[in-house]
Every structure is written in structure tokens, then in C-alpha cells.
Enzyme design. Sequence first.
Site, mmCIF file in Angstrom:
data_model
loop_
_atom_site.group_PDB
_atom_site.id
_atom_site.type_symbol
_atom_site.label_atom_id
_atom_site.label_comp_id
_atom_site.label_asym_id
_atom_site.label_seq_id
_atom_site.Cartn_x
_atom_site.Cartn_y
_atom_site.Cartn_z
ATOM 1 N N CYS A 341 12.922 -6.643 -8.359
ATOM 2 C CA CYS A 341 13.920 -7.355 -7.554
ATOM 3 C C CYS A 341 14.071 -8.797 -8.059
ATOM 4 C CB CYS A 341 13.560 -7.293 -6.075
ATOM 5 S SG CYS A 341 14.994 -7.620 -4.998
ATOM 6 N N HIS A 425 12.359 -1.575 -4.851
ATOM 7 C CA HIS A 425 11.047 -1.702 -4.231
ATOM 8 C C HIS A 425 10.514 -0.300 -3.923
ATOM 9 C CE1 HIS A 425 11.318 -6.018 -3.623
ATOM 10 N NE2 HIS A 425 12.509 -5.879 -3.075
#
Length: 502
Positions: A341, A425
Site C-alpha cells: 500500500c 493488504h
Amino acid sequence: MNGGLLVAGTTSDAGKSVVTAGICRWLVRQGVKVAPFKAQNMSLNSFVTREGAEIGRAQAMQAQACRIEPTAQMNPVLLKPGGEQSSQVVLLGKPVGELSARGYHGGRQQKLLGTVLECLAELRGTYDAVICEGAGSPAEINLRRTDIVNMGIARGARLPVLVVGDIDRGGVFASFFGTVALLSPEDQELVAGFLVNKFRGDVSLLEPGLDMLKDLTGRPTYGVLPFRHGLGIDEEDGLRVSLRGTVRESNVSPPVGEDVLRVAVCAIPLMSNFTDVDALAAEPGVVVRFVDRPEELADADLVVIPGTRGTVRALEWLRERGLADALVRRAAEGRPVLGICGGFQILGEHIEDEVESRRGHVDGLGVLPVRVRFAREKTLTRPQGEALGERVEGYEIHHGVADVMGGEPFLDGCRVEQTWGTHWHGSLESDGFRRAFLREVAAAAGRRFVPAPGTSFAALREEQLDRLGDLIEQHADTDALWRLIESGAPQGLPFIPPGAPA
């Protein structure tokens, strides 16, 4: 049955999240249809529900303890800190803006009380019992007027309150007494009693103090939970993560192969979803550590740059500490680096940010052929795909939109030699993919490491939740706890002066 309970705490980190999850798992094993609830959560560790709503990871884990799917109603207000003074406000799973602490507590918070009570009422209409978690301490008298997560929600929904104290910190009796004594008479009448957490030693030595506490407050202690290693569920506050060495309590099982694998996680500012590395720490022979100095990368077989709520700020921090140069050298040498991310965005060529930092054009580390533009709308999805020949599931929470211009495709990101980047994630929780990834890392690092063939991250999570349920079942007065959940706080509880100041 339409039962409920609020688990409050004498302090932050008293064990509210763990106790709430334990009570949920104990109840569901008794055949009770139960759900978790936290009116307002401040956390950089969040999760995406199946309907695309962002909630705190602790509530997602508590939903797992209840064996149900998490929903936005279980955490209607989520605050994601962007620094010491402001947070992004996420309402019913969607971001609605940035507010300073003064702005939020100065009026916006109290206006949300109706929303959170509606969510709680909806859950109570669907489930036999709802176990609510408070935040911080209910005795934060400076915030009581606008409180919607502790006594505000308890008063609004007439919930009995169980106060948890961490005896490992010391001062638990004073904390219990002081918590009650700083509440108004109306608040005090809902505080039913106490629960001691993390006790080490002979409980009989504690019992005289518990008896005196009951004499002083008129309230019993519902249990004494012993200290147990490795029972922490997903942590909430990324601002308070310290460099505490090995992540939580990593698996101490010996490696299957001849070597261990060392993972260094850059402890960047405003780390978000650093729980991504828990799946690595669960592997026998994998040692995971948080680091903040370039020399600590030297002996690492894999370096992870985790997510962050401040990508540009984290990039500057890496440069200030010399970690940026060390990461660029490492990538050039073909030594494994994984960016997740915000960490993925940092590895790119440049970032256009008029949303998060509002710094405009910022050069990235230039390791991956990626250009990032921050959009005002947040991406909240639960993607599925394939990488390294294995099925992968994950979740995405980001404003940055990545334009990938080269490299080998890797999930939604890319790979260049041994540098990997993705917005996903939770991908390392997919067992087959995690093992395949670790084999690649070990080969690139020259380590004779072999992933354990039978490690199931989901099964380990279930075992952990069962252990929490066992703690409640074995060390709490479950009959009294059941009466509390079913019938509410006992009538006639005494007032403890002085009470809340006017």
C-alpha cells in the site's frame, strides 16, 4: 434474549479488545447468537467488509470470534489519525472528511450519538447479545460531555458496564476505585463491577484486595484473568507502536529447513495495517522485527515497507534517517524488498498528492516503474487473484491510484527483480501464496529456509480466539456474567463520592 454489555477499561490497552473477543467466543460456544460493537474507534489498523465498508481490525477480529461476517454497524465511527492534531473521520464505513481533535470533540462527535445508537439498536434487534467495547477510560472527565463510546453509549442504551484493569501495569485497585469515583451518579449506577487482566502469581494473594474493593465500592470482581503470552489480537493505535523488537510474540518453533529467515519492517510514521506481517511472524523459522536505522537492514533477508496514512511524510522520514538510500541500494543489489500500500507507493517514481499531504509532486524512490496520483475518493475493495501460481485474497484501503508502467505483474502492482509492490493488504494470510513468496525470498537471500507445509494462518487465529474464550470460561464468574448480560446492572449500586465534577 436481548442482552448487552459494555466492556470499559481503566486505561487504553487495559485489555478491552481481548476481553470483548473472549466474551464473544465464550458466548458463541454456548449457542448464543452474539455480535461485537464499538461506537467509535481510533485506529490505523482497519479492515474492509464484504460490502466495501472500512472498520477497525479489532472489530473484524471480534466478529470472527462471534463466527459472523463483520459489518459497518459494528464500528460506525472510525477515526484514522493523520498526525497528532487531526484524523480522517470514517462514518458507516466511508470517509466523510478530516477534522482536528478540537473540531471533532467540539461538536461533531456528539451529533453522531444518534447514529451509533441506531446501529447498536439494529444489532440488538438481530442478535441475542451485543458485547460492546469502550475506548480509553470512561473517567476521562474532560471528554464526558461529548462521549459516544463509553458512558454515553451505556447511558443511551442502558448497558451494564464491566471495567477491565491491567494489573501487570500496577495500581489496579486505585484505578478501579478512581474510575468509579470520577463518574456521575447516573453513570455509576450502570458500572456493575470489575475484571482483572494479566495477573501473574497466586490468586489467593489478590483476594483480600478484591474483598476490600467490593466493600469500598459495593461492586464485585467478575474474574481474574491470568497473564498469557501471545493473546493480543489486532492492535488498534498505530501511533503508539514502539520498536519493541520481535513483532508481538513471533512463533518460536524451530525452522523446517536449516536457516531462519529474517524480516525487517520499516517502522515508518503513521503505520497502517502493520498487522500484514503477522502472517510472516506466524511461520516457524521467520523472525520479524521493526527497525528504524539503515544498519538494521544489513542482515535482513526481506525488508517490508508497510502501509501508512502519510505516504509523503513516511518518504521524508526514510530519507532523513538514511533508510531510503539503503532501500535503493538493496533493490539494486537484487535483495528482497516488499512494499504494501503506502510502502508500494513510496517505491514508485513519483507521487502527485493534493489530498493527503497536499504537497503536489513528490519524487519517490524510483525503484518500481509506478506513478501514483492521490484521488479524493478512497478505494475500499476485497480483491481476489493469483500470484506465484497460488490463489490470493486481500483487501485495499487507499487514496493513491497507481499507474504501473512496466515490470512483471504482481497482484495489482508489479515486481522488478526482487522488489515487489502491491496495494493488497492481507495477501500474506493466503497460506499457499505466503509459502511460495517465502521460497522466492529465501532463494534470493541464499538462505536454506523451508516454509512449514502445514501452517494455516486462519487456523492459528481460531486457536487464539478459542484460547481467549477459554480464559473467560475458566477464570471469570460466567454465571454472574451471564446474568449481567441478560438482566443489566444490579439495582441499588452505591454512589462513590466525589463523582464527576460539575
